[in-house]
Design a protein around this motif. Sequence first.
Motif, mmCIF file in Angstrom:
data_model
loop_
_atom_site.group_PDB
_atom_site.id
_atom_site.type_symbol
_atom_site.label_atom_id
_atom_site.label_comp_id
_atom_site.label_asym_id
_atom_site.label_seq_id
_atom_site.Cartn_x
_atom_site.Cartn_y
_atom_site.Cartn_z
ATOM 1 N N LEU A 2 12.506 -4.128 5.000
ATOM 2 C CA LEU A 2 11.285 -4.914 5.167
ATOM 3 C C LEU A 2 10.114 -4.010 5.561
ATOM 4 C CD1 LEU A 2 9.944 -7.649 5.131
ATOM 5 C CD2 LEU A 2 10.661 -7.990 7.506
ATOM 6 N N ALA A 3 10.372 -3.024 6.426
ATOM 7 C CA ALA A 3 9.315 -2.087 6.799
ATOM 8 C C ALA A 3 8.843 -1.294 5.583
ATOM 9 C CB ALA A 3 9.827 -1.147 7.893
ATOM 10 N N LYS A 4 9.768 -0.855 4.722
ATOM 11 C CA LYS A 4 9.401 -0.130 3.510
ATOM 12 C C LYS A 4 8.583 -1.018 2.585
ATOM 13 C CE LYS A 4 12.747 2.027 1.439
ATOM 14 N NZ LYS A 4 14.117 2.313 0.937
ATOM 15 N N TRP A 5 8.983 -2.284 2.438
ATOM 16 C CA TRP A 5 8.261 -3.193 1.554
ATOM 17 C C TRP A 5 6.845 -3.441 2.082
ATOM 18 C CZ3 TRP A 5 5.875 -7.894 2.122
ATOM 19 C CH2 TRP A 5 5.519 -8.555 0.938
ATOM 20 N N ARG A 6 6.730 -3.645 3.392
ATOM 21 C CA ARG A 6 5.408 -3.910 3.976
ATOM 22 C C ARG A 6 4.499 -2.695 3.841
ATOM 23 N NH1 ARG A 6 7.318 -7.157 9.477
ATOM 24 N NH2 ARG A 6 7.521 -9.227 8.483
ATOM 25 N N GLU A 7 5.052 -1.501 3.999
ATOM 26 C CA GLU A 7 4.250 -0.295 3.848
ATOM 27 C C GLU A 7 3.739 -0.165 2.420
ATOM 28 O OE1 GLU A 7 4.720 4.588 4.337
ATOM 29 O OE2 GLU A 7 6.285 3.228 5.058
ATOM 30 N N ALA A 8 4.622 -0.434 1.443
ATOM 31 C CA ALA A 8 4.195 -0.368 0.041
ATOM 32 C C ALA A 8 3.150 -1.425 -0.267
ATOM 33 C CB ALA A 8 5.410 -0.543 -0.872
ATOM 34 N N ARG A 9 3.311 -2.623 0.300
ATOM 35 C CA ARG A 9 2.331 -3.679 0.076
ATOM 36 C C ARG A 9 0.981 -3.332 0.694
ATOM 37 N NH1 ARG A 9 2.326 -8.998 -1.413
ATOM 38 N NH2 ARG A 9 3.843 -8.160 -2.910
ATOM 39 N N ALA A 10 0.986 -2.750 1.892
ATOM 40 C CA ALA A 10 -0.270 -2.375 2.542
ATOM 41 C C ALA A 10 -1.010 -1.330 1.718
ATOM 42 C CB ALA A 10 0.012 -1.848 3.947
ATOM 43 N N GLU A 11 -0.269 -0.375 1.147
ATOM 44 C CA GLU A 11 -0.894 0.640 0.308
ATOM 45 C C GLU A 11 -1.478 0.001 -0.948
ATOM 46 O OE1 GLU A 11 -2.331 4.122 -1.146
ATOM 47 O OE2 GLU A 11 -1.583 3.663 0.872
ATOM 48 N N GLU A 12 -0.765 -0.957 -1.518
ATOM 49 C CA GLU A 12 -1.278 -1.658 -2.692
ATOM 50 C C GLU A 12 -2.557 -2.420 -2.363
ATOM 51 O OE1 GLU A 12 0.130 -5.377 -5.530
ATOM 52 O OE2 GLU A 12 1.654 -4.131 -4.560
ATOM 53 N N GLU A 13 -2.603 -3.056 -1.204
ATOM 54 C CA GLU A 13 -3.801 -3.796 -0.798
ATOM 55 C C GLU A 13 -4.979 -2.844 -0.588
ATOM 56 O OE1 GLU A 13 -4.360 -6.960 -0.674
ATOM 57 O OE2 GLU A 13 -2.317 -7.509 -1.265
ATOM 58 N N ARG A 14 -4.714 -1.663 -0.020
ATOM 59 C CA ARG A 14 -5.801 -0.686 0.181
ATOM 60 C C ARG A 14 -6.384 -0.260 -1.166
ATOM 61 N NH1 ARG A 14 -2.433 1.162 4.482
ATOM 62 N NH2 ARG A 14 -1.371 2.639 3.090
#
Length: 353
Positions: free
Chosen positions: A173-185
């Motif tokens: 979940l931490a890996k998924w959230r990190e990837a999602r945050a980068e996508e949002e940026r």
Amino acid sequence: MTDGTVRIDGSTLRLPGGVAVRFIRTLRLPETGTHPLPPGLGEFPVRRVADHPGTVPPQWLARGGVMLPVYLREAMWLSFAGTTEPAALQVGVGKVCAISGRPWSDRLSARAQNYVVLPRQPWLDGIKSGKGTVRQFVAVPLGLGATVEGQVTGEETWGGVQLQTFPLNDRELAKWREARAEEERRRAERARSMPPPPVAFGGAMPAAPGAAAPAYAAAPAAAPRRAAAMGLGVGGSMRQEVYQDDRPLSDWAEQPAGRVFVHLVTPPEWRRITGEAPPPSPVDRAAYTRAGLPWFDYYDEDAQDLDPTGTLKGVKPVGDWLGDDHEPWEPPVPQQVQHLKDAPGAPVEDGNW
């Protein structure tokens, strides 16, 4: 939500891990042939069992959960729109898995996948009955043997619908959230580089989807009694894939984050229990088709459809118990089939079940 709390938000069930489930009214399909996906005709209202302790059966209070009203032989589908994070969702019909046909379990299984993967699976219209097909969820009373539960187990004890969700484990979940945050940026950077859109004036704001229905005056409290129990049988077949999980089972949490028991109640019992008017009876399907309104087809070229199990392939439609379906049927013309994709409230109480 990480505390195991289930809540009702309008007509949406919010389960832990960002899972959103809505129960959608729809057209009932003929029990022969294979058809496109039928349309959504509004949401079933959902109420907490705990809010009606004086009128629901004691057994329902013991199981907790929520309830919704369905007509005899009414069809429904489950929408997962609004799910915010990856989750594995188990769907039971009378505590029989709607995907594998196996008994209800508190564990995920990969050998006979007993869950759908969200948000990749946008909806579920029925039990996984064939390759690339499902058989439509249709409401029937317990006691006839027509439910999936009755045909698979030989008994009709539970009825209703059961939902249970598993999030990704903490690492994934931490890996998924990190990837999602980068996508949002990256999305935000692209948006800043684009000119602002023109401002439109003069249009009326449309009503928000899922707006709350008007409240009804509460009926006088009545003594609790045994309600007419309902479960899910099956109707016609439609083209719908149930996607195979492309993650290893170890990516998911070992324990469920939350669960809820969904009781199905007849419209007269709904009025007696809640004091609210039930929804109107379902629309005539031939009239819908003659009006030129849309049907749907959904295909994800990057996902693989699960193979059906022998257990659910053998489930027979409710017409074998209730008689022939005399409602007129007019199939949609090709132009009506739309190809999609690649073509907060009080907590719900859980109980013993």
